[in-house]
Design an enzyme around this catalytic site. Structure first.
Site, PDB file in Angstrom:
ATOM      1  N   LYS A 123     -18.303 -21.273  26.507  1.00  0.00           N
ATOM      2  CA  LYS A 123     -18.073 -22.941  26.346  1.00  0.00           C
ATOM      3  C   LYS A 123     -16.773 -23.261  26.908  1.00  0.00           C
ATOM      4  O   LYS A 123     -16.786 -24.538  27.296  1.00  0.00           O
ATOM      5  CB  LYS A 123     -17.799 -22.976  24.568  1.00  0.00           C
ATOM      6  CG  LYS A 123     -19.226 -22.883  23.941  1.00  0.00           C
ATOM      7  CD  LYS A 123     -19.018 -23.077  22.362  1.00  0.00           C
ATOM      8  CE  LYS A 123     -20.230 -23.037  21.409  1.00  0.00           C
ATOM      9  NZ  LYS A 123     -20.191 -23.671  20.198  1.00  0.00           N
TER      10      LYS A 123
ATOM     11  N   LYS B  64     -17.591 -26.500  29.331  1.00  0.00           N
ATOM     12  CA  LYS B  64     -17.152 -27.784  29.008  1.00  0.00           C
ATOM     13  C   LYS B  64     -15.808 -28.143  29.399  1.00  0.00           C
ATOM     14  O   LYS B  64     -15.152 -29.145  28.737  1.00  0.00           O
ATOM     15  CB  LYS B  64     -17.180 -27.660  27.332  1.00  0.00           C
ATOM     16  CG  LYS B  64     -18.716 -27.343  26.714  1.00  0.00           C
ATOM     17  CD  LYS B  64     -19.021 -27.329  25.510  1.00  0.00           C
ATOM     18  CE  LYS B  64     -20.379 -26.785  25.093  1.00  0.00           C
ATOM     19  NZ  LYS B  64     -20.737 -26.971  23.735  1.00  0.00           N
TER      20      LYS B  64
ATOM     21  N   PHE C  24     -13.971 -26.110  19.203  1.00  0.00           N
ATOM     22  CA  PHE C  24     -14.339 -24.996  18.250  1.00  0.00           C
ATOM     23  C   PHE C  24     -15.707 -24.451  18.619  1.00  0.00           C
ATOM     24  O   PHE C  24     -16.605 -25.027  19.034  1.00  0.00           O
ATOM     25  CB  PHE C  24     -14.251 -25.747  16.751  1.00  0.00           C
ATOM     26  CG  PHE C  24     -12.986 -26.095  16.549  1.00  0.00           C
ATOM     27  CD1 PHE C  24     -12.480 -25.433  15.229  1.00  0.00           C
ATOM     28  CD2 PHE C  24     -12.441 -27.047  16.937  1.00  0.00           C
ATOM     29  CE1 PHE C  24     -11.109 -25.763  14.841  1.00  0.00           C
ATOM     30  CE2 PHE C  24     -10.953 -27.524  16.381  1.00  0.00           C
ATOM     31  CZ  PHE C  24     -10.460 -26.703  15.589  1.00  0.00           C
TER      32      PHE C  24
ATOM     33  N   LYS D 211     -41.114 -43.380   4.407  1.00  0.00           N
ATOM     34  CA  LYS D 211     -41.055 -42.025   4.168  1.00  0.00           C
ATOM     35  C   LYS D 211     -42.428 -41.289   4.415  1.00  0.00           C
ATOM     36  O   LYS D 211     -43.365 -41.664   4.192  1.00  0.00           O
ATOM     37  CB  LYS D 211     -40.806 -41.800   2.594  1.00  0.00           C
ATOM     38  CG  LYS D 211     -40.857 -40.578   2.025  1.00  0.00           C
ATOM     39  CD  LYS D 211     -40.744 -40.645   0.514  1.00  0.00           C
ATOM     40  CE  LYS D 211     -40.974 -39.183  -0.175  1.00  0.00           C
ATOM     41  NZ  LYS D 211     -40.806 -39.130  -1.605  1.00  0.00           N
TER      42      LYS D 211
ATOM     43  N   ASP E  85     -26.927 -30.470  17.678  1.00  0.00           N
ATOM     44  CA  ASP E  85     -27.310 -30.343  19.036  1.00  0.00           C
ATOM     45  C   ASP E  85     -28.723 -30.783  19.370  1.00  0.00           C
ATOM     46  O   ASP E  85     -29.218 -31.386  20.333  1.00  0.00           O
ATOM     47  CB  ASP E  85     -27.538 -28.885  19.359  1.00  0.00           C
ATOM     48  CG  ASP E  85     -26.229 -27.882  19.162  1.00  0.00           C
ATOM     49  OD1 ASP E  85     -25.176 -28.498  19.668  1.00  0.00           O
ATOM     50  OD2 ASP E  85     -26.295 -26.741  18.840  1.00  0.00           O
TER      51      ASP E  85
ATOM     52  N   ASN F  23     -25.543 -30.288   8.970  1.00  0.00           N
ATOM     53  CA  ASN F  23     -24.990 -28.815   9.084  1.00  0.00           C
ATOM     54  C   ASN F  23     -23.835 -28.742   7.534  1.00  0.00           C
ATOM     55  O   ASN F  23     -24.092 -29.735   6.837  1.00  0.00           O
ATOM     56  CB  ASN F  23     -24.428 -28.525  10.057  1.00  0.00           C
ATOM     57  CG  ASN F  23     -23.347 -29.529  10.372  1.00  0.00           C
ATOM     58  OD1 ASN F  23     -22.345 -29.670  10.116  1.00  0.00           O
ATOM     59  ND2 ASN F  23     -23.823 -30.169  11.581  1.00  0.00           N
TER      60      ASN F  23
END
Length: 398
Positions: free
Chosen positions: A337, A341, A323, A289, A279, A209
């Site tokens: 969240k 959590k 976050f 490869k 995730d 990301n």
């Protein structure tokens, strides 16, 4: 901001000495009292009169100059200082201090002071990366000296690399942080995660990301400045490891980050999960490869463990901060969240806003606590937001 704070600025002999003029000027504009000590080499680059005019105080160069006061000058300056800044700091002065050598006014005064010493290195890239210099920096860091990391770019010698004196703005910012921040987290052990995770597809490709790690590293630096013992678990970034970190753990995958967090959970009171954890991961990782073909490539993904959720189940009385980086339904998603959590509070930001999110030095956030209270903050530097987050943590930890 720095009213009545006494700062001794030590200027050693490098081309970046001219930037120290700007530093002294900025400190004076913040109402600090500034006195300057120059090495003889520094006086070859900038005249003492320049610093005398900017600081509005006599400048000391030679230990055997005619005394301006009746005090033993290096002792009186050492005792006077609330903070001792060396900018620029050459490899020579860093080596002297590291090895206890006191053979000029600057090194002698550093040896005599009990004030916090902040060092801003500036030198050729090869010199900065030399193992001797790095060992000296590491030794001084362990002894409690603080450093302002040099920047990368074109150096005076023409080389390209790390070694440029940090900007006067960054140096003065760190001076201000040290002098205005309380050491209010000295009894806290804080685990911080930062940066991205990566999930391999084959030896060449992976999923990741856009996280730069800047938010997590900034929180780590501010926590250290406020006296905390910091364990930093980080994915791969281009950032320098914060000076003074108690333990730094480099990871790549979400699985590695989960294991590192669990292994270090017991010894920490506070967990701040600012890392952007993948995730999903490829169900099958190729050892070789994957060659391009005329067909579409389909990659089947499995769910990774949700680190925050797993820690939330077993956190007991630990403080857990999460976050939420969202592009839509920010408040609703962040509140889900918190409940799912078991978070104490969450720092939520809308990635569609300019100046918020990944890869930039600023952020625009809403902090939501487990009772649903929402506090909105305007765009601010991530180092400023770091203190906001740590202030919240401090309130909860009382």
């Amino acid at each position: 901001m720095l009213n009545s704070k006494n700062i001794v600025v030590g200027v050693s002999g490098g081309i970046a000495a001219y930037k120290a003029c700007d530093i002294v000027s900025r400190l004076k504009k913040l109402n600090a009292n500034v006195k300057v000590i120059m090495t003889k080499s520094a006086a070859e680059f900038v005249t003492p009169l320049t610093f005398q005019s900017l600081s509005q105080n006599f400048v000391v160069v030679d230990m055997f100059d005619e005394l301006k006061t009746w005090d033993v000058e290096h002792i009186s300056l050492a005792q006077w200082a609330d903070l001792f800044l060396i900018a620029p700091a050459t490899a020579n002065i860093i080596g002297k201090i590291s090895n206890g050598i006191a053979d000029d006014m600057l090194s002698t005064t550093v040896m005599a002071t009990k004030a916090q010493v902040l060092i801003a290195p500036a030198m050729n890239t090869n010199m900065y990366e030399n193992k001797i210099v790095q060992n000296n920096i590491s030794k001084l860091s362990q002894l409690g000296f603080k450093f302002v990391e040099p920047e990368s770019g074109r150096l005076a010698c023409g080389d390209i690399g790390k070694g440029k004196l940090a900007s006067p703005e960054a140096i003065v910012e760190q001076v201000s942080s040290i002098l205005t921040l309380e050491q209010d987290l000295t009894d806290k052990n804080i685990l911080i995660t930062a940066g991205p995770t990566i999930e391999n597809i084959d030896p060449v490709r992976y999923i990741t990301n856009r996280s730069s790690g800047k938010m997590g590293y900034s929180i780590a630096r501010k926590a250290i400045e406020r006296g905390a013992n910091v364990t930093l678990i980080s994915g791969k970034t281009s950032l320098d490891i914060p000076n003074g970190v108690s333990e730094f753990i480099q990871v790549e995958s979400a699985k590695q980050m989960y294991e590192a967090v669990v292994d270090n959970l017991d010894k920490n009171d506070i967990i701040i999960k600012s890392a952007a954890v993948a995730d999903y991961k490829p169900k099958n990782i190729s050892d070789i490869k994957i060659k391009k073909s005329d067909d579409d490539l389909i990659i089947e993904l499995d769910r990774n463990k949700d680190i925050l959720k797993e820690i939330g189940k077993i956190k007991k009385d630990k403080i857990l901060v999460g976050f939420a980086a969202e592009t839509n339904d920010l408040i609703q998603n962040a509140k889900k969240k918190i409940e799912k959590k078991n978070l104490d509070f969450i720092v939520a930001n809308d990635l569609t806003q300019e100046g918020a999110g990944f890869g930039v030095d600023t952020n625009i956030v809403k902090i939501i606590d487990k009772n649903g209270n929402i506090q909105e903050y305007p765009k601010m530097k991530k180092y400023e937001l770091s203190n906001v987050i740590l202030d919240r943590v401090k309130m909860l930890s009382k």
